[in-house]
Motif scaffolding. Structure first.
Motif, PDB file in Angstrom:
ATOM      1  N   LEU A  37       0.828  -1.206   0.000  1.00 20.05           N
ATOM      2  CA  LEU A  37       0.000   0.000   0.000  1.00 20.05           C
ATOM      3  C   LEU A  37       0.864   1.259   0.000  1.00 20.05           C
ATOM      4  CD1 LEU A  37      -2.806  -1.110   2.463  1.00 20.05           C
ATOM      5  CD2 LEU A  37      -3.027  -0.717  -0.002  1.00 20.05           C
ATOM      6  N   ILE A  38       1.975   1.208   0.703  1.00 17.92           N
ATOM      7  CA  ILE A  38       2.904   2.342   0.688  1.00 17.92           C
ATOM      8  C   ILE A  38       3.433   2.550  -0.725  1.00 17.92           C
ATOM      9  CG2 ILE A  38       5.187   3.120   1.468  1.00 17.92           C
ATOM     10  CD1 ILE A  38       4.522   1.769   4.189  1.00 17.92           C
ATOM     11  N   ASP A  39       3.789   1.445  -1.398  1.00 21.42           N
ATOM     12  CA  ASP A  39       4.262   1.550  -2.784  1.00 21.42           C
ATOM     13  C   ASP A  39       3.190   2.166  -3.684  1.00 21.42           C
ATOM     14  OD1 ASP A  39       6.765   0.468  -2.225  1.00 21.42           O
ATOM     15  OD2 ASP A  39       6.156  -1.571  -2.775  1.00 21.42           O
ATOM     16  N   GLN A  40       1.936   1.739  -3.505  1.00 20.79           N
ATOM     17  CA  GLN A  40       0.850   2.296  -4.307  1.00 20.79           C
ATOM     18  C   GLN A  40       0.677   3.786  -4.028  1.00 20.79           C
ATOM     19  OE1 GLN A  40      -2.656  -0.046  -3.539  1.00 20.79           O
ATOM     20  NE2 GLN A  40      -1.765  -1.905  -4.415  1.00 20.79           N
ATOM     21  N   SER A  41       0.774   4.164  -2.768  1.00 17.42           N
ATOM     22  CA  SER A  41       0.668   5.581  -2.402  1.00 17.42           C
ATOM     23  C   SER A  41       1.770   6.390  -3.078  1.00 17.42           C
ATOM     24  CB  SER A  41       0.767   5.752  -0.884  1.00 17.42           C
ATOM     25  OG  SER A  41      -0.308   5.121  -0.244  1.00 17.42           O
ATOM     26  N   GLY A  42       2.974   5.851  -3.055  1.00 21.25           N
ATOM     27  CA  GLY A  42       4.090   6.529  -3.711  1.00 21.25           C
ATOM     28  C   GLY A  42       3.848   6.701  -5.197  1.00 21.25           C
ATOM     29  N   SER A  43       3.282   5.691  -5.829  1.00 26.25           N
ATOM     30  CA  SER A  43       2.975   5.782  -7.264  1.00 26.25           C
ATOM     31  C   SER A  43       1.953   6.880  -7.538  1.00 26.25           C
ATOM     32  CB  SER A  43       2.448   4.443  -7.778  1.00 26.25           C
ATOM     33  OG  SER A  43       3.446   3.459  -7.695  1.00 26.25           O
ATOM     34  N   HIS A  44       0.949   6.997  -6.685  1.00 26.93           N
ATOM     35  CA  HIS A  44      -0.056   8.045  -6.858  1.00 26.93           C
ATOM     36  C   HIS A  44       0.562   9.434  -6.666  1.00 26.93           C
ATOM     37  CE1 HIS A  44      -3.617   5.591  -7.438  1.00 26.93           C
ATOM     38  NE2 HIS A  44      -3.223   4.818  -6.436  1.00 26.93           N
ATOM     39  N   ILE A  45       1.448   9.549  -5.695  1.00 24.67           N
ATOM     40  CA  ILE A  45       2.106  10.838  -5.478  1.00 24.67           C
ATOM     41  C   ILE A  45       2.969  11.198  -6.683  1.00 24.67           C
ATOM     42  CG2 ILE A  45       3.830  12.044  -4.069  1.00 24.67           C
ATOM     43  CD1 ILE A  45       2.717  10.394  -1.662  1.00 24.67           C
ATOM     44  N   GLU A  46       3.707  10.229  -7.196  1.00 23.08           N
ATOM     45  CA  GLU A  46       4.538  10.485  -8.384  1.00 23.08           C
ATOM     46  C   GLU A  46       3.678  10.902  -9.572  1.00 23.08           C
ATOM     47  OE1 GLU A  46       7.631  10.864  -8.806  1.00 23.08           O
ATOM     48  OE2 GLU A  46       8.506   9.955  -7.035  1.00 23.08           O
ATOM     49  N   ALA A  47       2.530  10.258  -9.736  1.00 26.55           N
ATOM     50  CA  ALA A  47       1.636  10.621 -10.839  1.00 26.55           C
ATOM     51  C   ALA A  47       1.117  12.048 -10.664  1.00 26.55           C
ATOM     52  CB  ALA A  47       0.466   9.642 -10.922  1.00 26.55           C
ATOM     53  N   ALA A  48       0.775  12.408  -9.435  1.00 27.75           N
ATOM     54  CA  ALA A  48       0.300  13.766  -9.174  1.00 27.75           C
ATOM     55  C   ALA A  48       1.404  14.787  -9.449  1.00 27.75           C
ATOM     56  CB  ALA A  48      -0.182  13.889  -7.725  1.00 27.75           C
ATOM     57  N   ARG A  49       2.623  14.458  -9.059  1.00 25.84           N
ATOM     58  CA  ARG A  49       3.745  15.359  -9.322  1.00 25.84           C
ATOM     59  C   ARG A  49       3.929  15.563 -10.820  1.00 25.84           C
ATOM     60  NH1 ARG A  49       8.943  13.474  -6.187  1.00 25.84           N
ATOM     61  NH2 ARG A  49       9.684  15.476  -6.927  1.00 25.84           N
ATOM     62  N   LYS A  50       3.835  14.478 -11.566  1.00 24.42           N
ATOM     63  CA  LYS A  50       4.007  14.566 -13.017  1.00 24.42           C
ATOM     64  C   LYS A  50       2.874  15.377 -13.652  1.00 24.42           C
ATOM     65  CE  LYS A  50       4.481  11.731 -17.145  1.00 24.42           C
ATOM     66  NZ  LYS A  50       4.426  10.392 -17.718  1.00 24.42           N
ATOM     67  N   ASP A  51       1.646  15.080 -13.243  1.00 21.49           N
ATOM     68  CA  ASP A  51       0.482  15.768 -13.818  1.00 21.49           C
ATOM     69  C   ASP A  51       0.481  17.265 -13.530  1.00 21.49           C
ATOM     70  OD1 ASP A  51      -0.374  13.327 -14.768  1.00 21.49           O
ATOM     71  OD2 ASP A  51      -1.919  13.052 -13.213  1.00 21.49           O
ATOM     72  N   HIS A  52       1.040  17.657 -12.399  1.00 22.96           N
ATOM     73  CA  HIS A  52       0.978  19.064 -11.982  1.00 22.96           C
ATOM     74  C   HIS A  52       2.359  19.710 -11.952  1.00 22.96           C
ATOM     75  CE1 HIS A  52      -3.267  18.726 -11.104  1.00 22.96           C
ATOM     76  NE2 HIS A  52      -3.009  17.544 -10.580  1.00 22.96           N
ATOM     77  N   HIS A  53       3.276  19.153 -12.730  1.00 21.27           N
ATOM     78  CA  HIS A  53       4.626  19.705 -12.890  1.00 21.27           C
ATOM     79  C   HIS A  53       5.317  19.955 -11.550  1.00 21.27           C
ATOM     80  CE1 HIS A  53       3.552  20.050 -17.060  1.00 21.27           C
ATOM     81  NE2 HIS A  53       2.481  20.729 -16.719  1.00 21.27           N
ATOM     82  N   ASP A  54       5.059  19.058 -10.596  1.00 20.18           N
ATOM     83  CA  ASP A  54       5.707  19.083  -9.278  1.00 20.18           C
ATOM     84  C   ASP A  54       5.523  20.427  -8.569  1.00 20.18           C
ATOM     85  OD1 ASP A  54       6.970  17.791  -7.202  1.00 20.18           O
ATOM     86  OD2 ASP A  54       8.981  18.265  -7.910  1.00 20.18           O
ATOM     87  N   GLN A  55       4.314  20.961  -8.659  1.00 24.21           N
ATOM     88  CA  GLN A  55       4.009  22.252  -8.030  1.00 24.21           C
ATOM     89  C   GLN A  55       3.372  22.049  -6.654  1.00 24.21           C
ATOM     90  OE1 GLN A  55       4.823  25.303  -9.438  1.00 24.21           O
ATOM     91  NE2 GLN A  55       5.926  23.993 -10.869  1.00 24.21           N
ATOM     92  N   PHE A  56       4.094  21.401  -5.774  1.00 27.06           N
ATOM     93  CA  PHE A  56       3.551  21.117  -4.447  1.00 27.06           C
ATOM     94  C   PHE A  56       4.445  21.664  -3.337  1.00 27.06           C
ATOM     95  CE2 PHE A  56       1.739  17.742  -7.144  1.00 27.06           C
ATOM     96  CZ  PHE A  56       0.396  18.008  -6.943  1.00 27.06           C
ATOM     97  N   GLY A  57       5.320  22.568  -3.669  1.00 21.45           N
ATOM     98  CA  GLY A  57       6.141  23.222  -2.677  1.00 21.45           C
ATOM     99  C   GLY A  57       7.049  22.300  -1.880  1.00 21.45           C
ATOM    100  N   GLY A  58       7.447  21.189  -2.487  1.00 22.07           N
ATOM    101  CA  GLY A  58       8.332  20.253  -1.802  1.00 22.07           C
ATOM    102  C   GLY A  58       7.614  19.273  -0.886  1.00 22.07           C
TER     103      GLY A  58
END
Length: 85
Positions: A37-58
């Motif tokens: 589940l942690i791996d899946q969460s990481g994948s979702h975070i990576e996808a969000a970073r890619k979709d939003h050009h890593d605009q999450f303030g770190g």
């Protein structure tokens, strides 16, 4: 020569410990499921970073670091349990 033997023995012990640490969670299905589940969460975070050009303030990067820390802790929990049975 003694120094080389000591280094070789230390490397062997370290390799053994690492192998045990990576193998241990599979003996604990709930810990293994948590790691997945942690791996899946990481994948979702990576996808969000890619979709939003890593605009999450770190913060997304920090979340990934914390997820890795959680995986490491689960691995250590399994190793600890094996050593203290």
């Amino acid at each position: 020569m003694k120094r080389f033997s000591l280094i070789a023995a230390s490397a062997g012990l370290a390799l053994c410990c690492v192998a045990t640490a990576f193998a241990a969670p599979s003996q604990y299905p709930n810990l293994e499921a948590a790691q997945q589940l942690i791996d899946q969460s990481g994948s979702h975070i990576e996808a969000a970073r890619k979709d939003h050009h890593d605009q999450f303030g770190g913060h997304a990067e920090r979340a990934l670091q914390l997820l890795q820390q959680a995986k490491d802790e689960l691995r250590e929990a399994a190793v600890y349990n094996e050593r203290h049975r």
